[in-house]
Write a protein that holds these residues in place. Sequence first.
Motif, PDB file in Angstrom:
ATOM      1  N   ALA A 326       0.817  -1.111   0.007  1.00  0.00           N
ATOM      2  CA  ALA A 326       0.202  -0.095  -0.146  1.00  0.00           C
ATOM      3  C   ALA A 326       0.881   1.452   0.091  1.00  0.00           C
ATOM      4  CB  ALA A 326      -0.975  -0.050   1.202  1.00  0.00           C
ATOM      5  N   GLY A 327       0.620   2.118  -0.885  1.00  0.00           N
ATOM      6  CA  GLY A 327       1.193   3.522  -0.897  1.00  0.00           C
ATOM      7  C   GLY A 327       2.657   3.150  -1.679  1.00  0.00           C
ATOM      8  N   SER A 328       2.787   2.185  -2.383  1.00  0.00           N
ATOM      9  CA  SER A 328       3.689   1.887  -3.290  1.00  0.00           C
ATOM     10  C   SER A 328       4.265   2.968  -4.223  1.00  0.00           C
ATOM     11  CB  SER A 328       3.913   0.385  -3.886  1.00  0.00           C
ATOM     12  OG  SER A 328       2.815   0.722  -4.995  1.00  0.00           O
ATOM     13  N   ALA A 329       5.429   3.087  -4.696  1.00  0.00           N
ATOM     14  CA  ALA A 329       5.798   3.871  -5.621  1.00  0.00           C
ATOM     15  C   ALA A 329       5.076   3.701  -6.962  1.00  0.00           C
ATOM     16  CB  ALA A 329       7.434   3.785  -6.062  1.00  0.00           C
ATOM     17  N   LEU A 330       4.562   2.434  -7.091  1.00  0.00           N
ATOM     18  CA  LEU A 330       3.639   2.231  -8.605  1.00  0.00           C
ATOM     19  C   LEU A 330       2.368   2.633  -8.344  1.00  0.00           C
ATOM     20  CD1 LEU A 330       4.117   0.513 -11.113  1.00  0.00           C
ATOM     21  CD2 LEU A 330       2.911  -1.253 -10.061  1.00  0.00           C
ATOM     22  N   GLN A 331       1.903   2.552  -7.137  1.00  0.00           N
ATOM     23  CA  GLN A 331       0.475   3.009  -7.107  1.00  0.00           C
ATOM     24  C   GLN A 331       0.433   4.536  -7.141  1.00  0.00           C
ATOM     25  OE1 GLN A 331      -0.666   1.768  -3.053  1.00  0.00           O
ATOM     26  NE2 GLN A 331      -2.098   0.141  -3.833  1.00  0.00           N
ATOM     27  N   VAL A 332       1.281   5.312  -6.438  1.00  0.00           N
ATOM     28  CA  VAL A 332       1.493   6.570  -6.374  1.00  0.00           C
ATOM     29  C   VAL A 332       1.749   7.281  -7.894  1.00  0.00           C
ATOM     30  CG1 VAL A 332       2.148   8.811  -5.313  1.00  0.00           C
ATOM     31  CG2 VAL A 332       2.149   6.547  -3.945  1.00  0.00           C
ATOM     32  N   ALA A 333       2.360   6.586  -8.423  1.00  0.00           N
ATOM     33  CA  ALA A 333       2.662   7.099  -9.911  1.00  0.00           C
ATOM     34  C   ALA A 333       1.654   6.971 -10.790  1.00  0.00           C
ATOM     35  CB  ALA A 333       3.828   6.428 -10.437  1.00  0.00           C
ATOM     36  N   ALA A 334       0.811   5.753 -10.337  1.00  0.00           N
ATOM     37  CA  ALA A 334      -0.373   5.410 -11.228  1.00  0.00           C
ATOM     38  C   ALA A 334      -1.392   6.702 -10.973  1.00  0.00           C
ATOM     39  CB  ALA A 334      -0.879   4.043 -11.022  1.00  0.00           C
ATOM     40  N   VAL A 335      -1.794   6.984  -9.738  1.00  0.00           N
ATOM     41  CA  VAL A 335      -2.572   7.765  -9.150  1.00  0.00           C
ATOM     42  C   VAL A 335      -2.471   9.165  -9.703  1.00  0.00           C
ATOM     43  CG1 VAL A 335      -3.913   8.804  -7.174  1.00  0.00           C
ATOM     44  CG2 VAL A 335      -3.323   6.246  -7.132  1.00  0.00           C
ATOM     45  N   ARG A 336      -1.111   9.496  -9.722  1.00  0.00           N
ATOM     46  CA  ARG A 336      -0.755  10.808 -10.218  1.00  0.00           C
ATOM     47  C   ARG A 336      -1.280  11.106 -11.913  1.00  0.00           C
ATOM     48  NH1 ARG A 336       4.568  14.475  -9.266  1.00  0.00           N
ATOM     49  NH2 ARG A 336       3.866  16.156 -10.535  1.00  0.00           N
ATOM     50  N   ALA A 337      -1.014  10.132 -12.478  1.00  0.00           N
ATOM     51  CA  ALA A 337      -1.180   9.786 -13.789  1.00  0.00           C
ATOM     52  C   ALA A 337      -2.650   9.981 -14.123  1.00  0.00           C
ATOM     53  CB  ALA A 337      -0.593   8.743 -14.644  1.00  0.00           C
ATOM     54  N   VAL A 338      -3.523   9.314 -13.378  1.00  0.00           N
ATOM     55  CA  VAL A 338      -4.846   9.362 -13.430  1.00  0.00           C
ATOM     56  C   VAL A 338      -5.385  10.889 -13.128  1.00  0.00           C
ATOM     57  CG1 VAL A 338      -7.005   8.536 -12.443  1.00  0.00           C
ATOM     58  CG2 VAL A 338      -5.271   6.781 -12.966  1.00  0.00           C
ATOM     59  N   LEU A 339      -5.035  11.049 -11.895  1.00  0.00           N
ATOM     60  CA  LEU A 339      -5.765  12.603 -11.745  1.00  0.00           C
ATOM     61  C   LEU A 339      -5.231  13.703 -12.499  1.00  0.00           C
ATOM     62  CD1 LEU A 339      -5.433  12.253  -7.635  1.00  0.00           C
ATOM     63  CD2 LEU A 339      -7.503  12.083  -9.386  1.00  0.00           C
ATOM     64  N   ALA A 340      -3.836  13.693 -12.832  1.00  0.00           N
ATOM     65  CA  ALA A 340      -3.240  14.977 -13.705  1.00  0.00           C
ATOM     66  C   ALA A 340      -3.588  14.808 -15.108  1.00  0.00           C
ATOM     67  CB  ALA A 340      -1.854  14.893 -13.648  1.00  0.00           C
ATOM     68  N   GLU A 341      -3.702  13.460 -15.896  1.00  0.00           N
ATOM     69  CA  GLU A 341      -3.957  13.559 -17.527  1.00  0.00           C
ATOM     70  C   GLU A 341      -4.885  12.667 -17.685  1.00  0.00           C
ATOM     71  OE1 GLU A 341       0.332  12.910 -19.276  1.00  0.00           O
ATOM     72  OE2 GLU A 341       0.701  12.388 -17.095  1.00  0.00           O
TER      73      GLU A 341
END
Length: 462
Positions: A326-341
């Motif tokens: 939970a809170g892995s680098a992979l998850q956080v990168a994915a959520v950033r892409a979803v919300l930003a783009e």
Amino acid sequence: MSATSVAEWLEREQADFVARHPRSRALFQAGEKHYLYGAPMHWMRRWAGGFPLYAARASGARLWCADGFEYIDFCLGDTGAMCGHAAAPVTAAVSAQLQRGATLMLPTEDAEWVGAELARRFGLPYWGFTTSATDANRAAIRIARMVTGRDVVLVFNGCYHGSVEEAHVGLAAGKMAMRSGVHPNAVDHARVSRVVEFNDLPALEAALEPRDVALVLAEPCMTNYGMIEAQPGFLDALRELTRHTGTLLLYDETHTWSAGPGGYSGRDRLNPDLFTIGKAIGGGVPVGLYGVSEAVAERLWQRSPRESVRPGVRQSSHMGFGGTLAGSALQVAAVRAVLAEVLTPASFARMIALANDLAVRSRALVAAHRLPWFIAQSGARVEPMLAISAPRTASELARTRDAAIETLLHLYLLNRGILITPFHSMLLMCPATQPHDVGGYLEAFSGFCEALSAAHAVTESS
Ligand SMILES: Cc1ncc(COP(=O)(O)O)c(C=O)c1O
């Protein structure tokens, strides 16, 4: 329409489905040797047709099956793929992060941007990651119990919040009962769960009155038993009553995020004490998130202090929630892409406009054919339901549902290249959905309405 003509029509559609999908059928039969219920997850066998399509690939709002047919996908992984399949920004961000290290037990710089954006969109200041919406709900329930010292969780009849023990209850003849097919798992539901009908204020008031409820766990519009909208004033009263009785209010916006960039909570300033979301927010990477208000955070920190940095001391703090991935680098990168783009305000505007169009034109079709269907809509999500008017409770809706006709609709659409969610009849737009996809659905739905009303007419005249 008589039961015989439905059964005969269903049989024809079934024969057509089987004839067109030998490869999927063979793969499912092979899967029965290795999986408890034929497929990697037992819900996958719940599609109409008797076996699921095996997917070869999916892109945007389209999916191709192992037998080579192309589908317009309005199921979108039952909301997990609301970003659209293989959304390029998520694929790029996740691929890049996989190459830099997926899971490190260390935060990455993306976390700062993501935390600020979650607070901005959904209105709650503090957040935590989990690996599913189910797990986010479990964490939120635990926090609510920690800070209130109460045990009971109240849910609405017909809800689904993941495999959360307290929520596996419903109403049968007005009394709380286990949802069918769910083992109680040694949980004393009589002690820890309470359930009332959605939109039933007197029942809600009575259920909260003993002041032993830690948390009301709710969707602002129910989405898992057909779609049931809150009556005007119900959510305000829910907020008021929970405050008045010292009960915390959690909105689970895993599905209702379809309402707009900040879900209902952001759009209508609902001010829940806790908030959860999952599925689409990870763009296909398993992610759940829970958010808490300033007041809940303060109360939590009194029990489990926030300051962790003391020289020579390493914190030991399981707290009963969280997880290794939970809170892995992979998850956080994915959520950033979803919300930003991907699921940006502009995308929501397009998706909701398409859903409006689909809903309005579906209503015109059922009206033209005098069919007893109600078309519900929650932002980018639309649901045709066998109900003449907007149902207020799950019990009301249950009285109008007809499993055979619903199965027929699903199979009819499948055979004409349209996927809708298999558990009820939801259609969801994603940023890649096009007006001609909506047109494709309407053409198939129109054929269904026409055939259904013709069959009705035959039954009535015979
Ligand atoms: C409103 C809601 N909350 C939570 C969940 C659980 O999501 P998951 O199965 O991804 O944990 C679901 C799943 O359908 C849901 O509809």
